[in-house]
Design an enzyme around this catalytic site. Structure first.
Site, PDB file in Angstrom:
ATOM      1  CG  ASP A 124      -0.052  -5.175   1.663  1.00 10.49           C
ATOM      2  OD1 ASP A 124      -0.811  -4.348   2.209  1.00 10.49           O
ATOM      3  OD2 ASP A 124       1.190  -5.135   1.787  1.00 10.49           O
ATOM      4  CG  MET A 135      -1.922  -1.151   1.220  1.00 14.64           C
ATOM      5  SD  MET A 135      -3.025  -1.144   2.653  1.00 14.64           S
ATOM      6  CE  MET A 135      -4.025   0.318   2.302  1.00 14.64           C
ATOM      7  CG  HIS A 136       0.528   3.364   2.482  1.00 12.62           C
ATOM      8  ND1 HIS A 136      -0.741   3.821   2.756  1.00 12.62           N
ATOM      9  CD2 HIS A 136       0.785   2.392   3.405  1.00 12.62           C
ATOM     10  CE1 HIS A 136      -1.224   3.165   3.797  1.00 12.62           C
ATOM     11  NE2 HIS A 136      -0.325   2.293   4.197  1.00 12.62           N
TER      12      HIS A 136
END
Length: 484
Positions: A229, A74-75
């Site tokens: 995830d 992520m991110h």
């Protein structure tokens, strides 16, 4: 049959499921670039090459694939120009360079009220503020910002799309409303035109390009929204209803609690995100170094492997001694939100050997997760049963240390290490045939339940208090130490 692709930090993993069972899997390793202090980057082209290689290794199953699901770290921030070309390496989730940009963002708008989360350097929006400040040419040329797995979708389908769970980690999403926040986008100099369209995790969000399908030996099958995830790991673990939670011991460590109600608690550093399924949210505490801390101490001490080192700890009966370990090798999120935090061994003497150092690392990660559990409970999280997934789930010995630190039993299940890739395949299943998520996404059979004794829990509780005090003692020193 369904294909699930998980873009992790250290590898791309692909699995094929048939009638709900994993029948094949393949993975390709990735490397991380650290071009400066607190920086962590990867090349999106490397992601694509690794994905292509992993899927091609599953060619025997390719003709029977009915749909594809995506999961990913992520991110991360992938910046594309007007022609869809990557402008710079992706800035990753464990990159801490944008600490001051978080302060700028929180001074400009009420981030917590708009998103239900605190501004943290790992999130995507502060990264774009950093790019705007230090790489203005790249920022001015940016026409689309994608998350890591959504870049794979773009290469696979030509579509700009994301899902609710992954988008929750950008700080551009109104998590309660499941839509973009124009005020948050404006605060980073962006607009909705820079964002991919949003879909639920089980919603079809594109179709495999003809050329890619031919190269992979597949039909032009649908590709669903997928998930970040952790939400994908939850789907893979059957954590799709309240009271079914999990710990993920991967590069990072995550404590994931599903909820049918949106329950933000930004003050405690808890992440309140959309789940991968419609009408569901989740609370999540995150530590930035979990199994990666074990990998680090394995390399540092010259042990043959992580598994060999854990065997050495268990056979030597190292146990807790004078040594404590703060696992802040990449800074920390929950509950401290401290990008300057550093790892530390405290309590060394001449009797400390490799096994005791390793035990301290296992225990330190367990204590960091217990710190997260503390603020989850303060937020009213309905934790219930907790399963362990991810690479760290291979060690039941570590599970006993975790059980003592958390003061609760932990469940180990089959396919625990498959995690997000299995969840991505299940989301593909739901997108292709619909159905009840609780039936399509069951919990795997139990292998073992680990429960620490009351004596172990009591001893761990006393040590946890000392552990928490060490962070308080050192936190004011971390910035100058890091600058040095």
């Amino acid at each position: 049959m369904y294909l699930g692709i998980d873009l992790g930090t250290s590898a791309v993993k692909a699995v094929v499921t048939d009638a709900g069972e994993v029948v094949a899997e393949a993975s390709e390793s990735l490397t991380v670039s650290r071009p400066g202090p607190r920086m962590s980057e990867q090349s999106p082209e490397d992601w694509w090459q690794a994905t292509d290689a992993a899927v091609r290794r599953l060619k025997d199953y390719a003709p029977g694939i009915d749909a594809i699901g995506l999961s990913g770290q992520m991110h991360g921030a992938v910046l594309l120009d007007a022609g869809g070309r990557v402008l710079r390496n992706a800035i990753l989730w464990n990159d801490g360079r944008s600490e001051s940009e978080c302060q700028v963002l929180e001074a400009a708008v009420d981030v917590r009220a708009l998103t239900g989360n605190r501004a943290m350097p790992g999130f995507t929006a502060p990264k774009l503020l950093w790019v705007r400040r230090y790489e203005p040419e790249a920022f001015s040329r940016t026409r689309m910002v994608l998350l890591p797995k959504d870049y794979l979708r773009y290469r696979m389908t030509g579509e700009f799309a994301s899902d609710m769970s992954d988008a929750s980690g950008t700080l551009w999403l109104d998590v309660g409303g499941r839509c973009y926040s124009e005020r948050m986008l404006d605060a980073t100099g962006l607009s909705i035109s820079h964002m991919p369209r949003l879909a639920e995790g089980s919603e079809v969000a594109g179709e495999l390009r003809t050329g890619v399908a031919a190269a992979w030996g597949m039909r032009t099958v649908p590709v669903v929204g997928g998930a970040g995830d952790q939400a994908a790991g939850a789907v893979g673990a059957g954590a799709v209803v309240e009271g079914v939670s999990f710990l993920s011991l991967g590069t990072s460590g995550v404590y994931f609690v599903p909820d049918s109600t949106y329950r933000p608690n930004p003050a405690g550093g808890v992440h309140a995100f959309c789940h991968a399924l419609p009408g569901m949210w989740h609370q999540m505490s995150v530590i930035l170094s979990a199994a990666s801390a074990l990998t680090w101490v394995t390399r540092l001490t010259g042990a043959a492997s992580e598994a060999a080192l854990i065997d050495e700890v268990e056979s030597s009966d190292a146990g807790p001694g004078s040594v404590y370990f703060l696992p802040y090798l990449s800074g920390e999120r929950t509950p401290h939100n401290d990008a300057n935090a550093l790892g530390a061994f405290v309590g060394l003497d001449h009797d400390v050997d490799r096994a005791r150092l390793a035990y301290a690392v296992l225990e330190g990660v367990a204590f960091a997760l217990a710190d997260g559990q503390r603020v989850l409970e303060e937020a009213g999280a309905k934790i219930g049963e907790v399963s362990v997934i991810g690479g760290g789930a291979r060690s039941v010995y570590w599970g006993r240390i975790l059980s003592a630190a958390l003061g609760r039993p932990l469940t180990y299940r089959e396919d625990a290490a498959v995690g997000p890739a299995l969840g991505a395949a299940r989301l593909a299943n739901l997108g292709h045939l619909a159905g009840d998520p609780a039936e399509v996404c069951p919990q795997a059979p139990v292998i073992e339940t680990v429960e620490a004794s009351s004596e172990e829990i009591g001893r761990s509780k006393a040590r946890f208090s000392a552990y928490r005090g060490l962070y308080d003692d050192l936190k004011d020193r971390f910035p100058s130490l890091r600058d040095a």
